[in-house]
Write an enzyme that holds these catalytic residues in place. Structure first.
Site, PDB file in Angstrom:
ATOM      1  N   CYS A 132      -5.071   5.975  -4.261  1.00  0.00           N
ATOM      2  CA  CYS A 132      -4.409   4.666  -4.129  1.00  0.00           C
ATOM      3  C   CYS A 132      -2.959   4.861  -4.561  1.00  0.00           C
ATOM      4  O   CYS A 132      -2.695   5.101  -5.747  1.00  0.00           O
ATOM      5  CB  CYS A 132      -5.122   3.646  -5.017  1.00  0.00           C
ATOM      6  SG  CYS A 132      -4.284   2.060  -5.085  1.00  0.00           S
ATOM      7  N   CYS A 162       0.871  -1.187   0.000  1.00  0.00           N
ATOM      8  CA  CYS A 162       0.000   0.000   0.000  1.00  0.00           C
ATOM      9  C   CYS A 162       0.901   1.228   0.000  1.00  0.00           C
ATOM     10  O   CYS A 162       1.643   1.464   0.959  1.00  0.00           O
ATOM     11  CB  CYS A 162      -0.882  -0.020   1.244  1.00  0.00           C
ATOM     12  SG  CYS A 162      -1.944   1.427   1.370  1.00  0.00           S
TER      13      CYS A 162
HETATM   14  N1  LIG Z   1      -6.095  -2.584  -2.186  1.00  0.00           N
HETATM   15  C1  LIG Z   1      -4.748  -2.825  -2.693  1.00  0.00           C
HETATM   16  C2  LIG Z   1      -3.707  -2.640  -1.565  1.00  0.00           C
HETATM   17  C3  LIG Z   1      -3.700  -1.214  -1.060  1.00  0.00           C
HETATM   18  C4  LIG Z   1      -3.312  -0.282  -2.150  1.00  0.00           C
HETATM   19  C5  LIG Z   1      -3.590   1.181  -1.896  1.00  0.00           C
HETATM   20  N2  LIG Z   1      -4.301   1.553  -0.704  1.00  0.00           N
HETATM   21  C6  LIG Z   1      -2.314   1.981  -2.048  1.00  0.00           C
HETATM   22  O1  LIG Z   1      -2.223   3.097  -1.506  1.00  0.00           O
HETATM   23  O2  LIG Z   1      -1.403   1.497  -2.769  1.00  0.00           O
HETATM   24  C7  LIG Z   1      -4.658  -4.259  -3.204  1.00  0.00           C
HETATM   25  O3  LIG Z   1      -5.242  -5.152  -2.582  1.00  0.00           O
HETATM   26  O4  LIG Z   1      -3.953  -4.452  -4.205  1.00  0.00           O
END
Ligand SMILES: N[C@H](CCC[C@H](N)C(=O)O)C(=O)O
Length: 260
Positions: free
Chosen positions: A198, A74
């Protein structure tokens, strides 16, 4: 058991952070983490992170999506846990820490946190769309039309829950170039909803944009997510990408205590 937690967000991607250097938090209890992340019956967050000791590095980041399951990397969470580590006095102004996708360096620039990212896959182009892994897997669709009212669900149904990605899942990103800035929206795997930002998605969008426009050299890409502004800098020589840094704010919103 009473647990002290801190709520952070990085451009609206929000997280519960817990100082678990004593290794007491029940990390394998997915149902508990899911409940803590629930927006009406719990604290509410896109994810939960534990800050733990590491034998060789400043600390280790353990990340869970809001579904309670261990997750891939993340990027926004990485920036928030670096700010948390400084708040706790674990680090000063720069760090190297361990995360699920390996070591990450990070530093502060004013009130922004700069996090070095790992490109985990080659960039795959599919009829104008892109697929790549920047610590988490991402599908990227570019469009010229306004993305604020775009049909994100169409891509969720066709791609995230389509035959190829139904099992493993993938994050979905829509991108609209506006001048030099890339405006974007993301649907996140493991949250199973649109998030306001994200970090691994922002990184994937910046890199795929450089491939789309055949740009090379030192690139510094401004990005506008629903929850705020970020930037991604990296070097590109043909298909080779290096020295990737995700930059943006990481803010502590409140501290709380909860019985678990
Ligand atoms: N939900 C994403 C992980 C968190 C990614 C996101 N919150 C970031 O800031 O990179 C996944 O399962 O691939």
């Amino acid at each position: 058991m009473k647990v002290t937690f801190y709520k952070y967000h990085g451009t609206g991607n929000d997280f519960i952070l817990i100082d678990d250097r004593k290794n007491e938090f029940p990390a394998d209890n997915a149902e508990l983490i899911d409940k803590l992340c629930e927006r009406r019956f719990g604290i509410g967050a896109d994810g939960l992170m534990l800050l733990r000791n590491h034998p060789d590095l400043d600390f280790e980041m353990i990340y869970f999506n809001s579904d309670g399951r261990y997750s891939s990397m993340c990027g926004n969470g990485g920036r928030c846990i670096v700010a948390f580590a400084k708040f706790l006095g674990v680090i000063e102004d720069r760090t190297t820490f361990m995360a699920v996708d390996g070591e990450h360096k990070a530093q502060f620039s004013g009130d922004w946190v700069e996090l070095q990212m790992n490109a985990k896959s080659a960039v795959e182009e599919r009829n104008g769309d892109y697929v790549l892994d920047t610590g988490s897997p991402h599908f990227i669709h570019f469009q010229n039309a306004e993305i604020s009212n775009a049909d994100l669900n169409k891509y969720v149904e066709e791609i995230r829950f389509g035959a190829e990605f139904k099992e493993e899942g993938i994050n979905i990103n829509l991108v609209q170039p506006v001048g030099e800035t890339l405006h974007m929206r993301t649907y996140e795997r493991g949250v199973e909803d649109e998030t306001f930002s994200c970090g691994t998605g922002v990184t994937a969008v910046a890199i795929s944009n450089a491939f789309k426009n055949d740009r090379n050299g030192e690139i510094d890409q401004p990005i506008k997510a629903r929850g705020g502004d970020l930037s991604v800098s990296f070097e590109k020589k043909g298909n080779e990408i290096s020295n990737i840094w995700l930059k943006g704010p990481a803010e502590q919103v409140f501290k709380g205590e909860i019985e678990i």
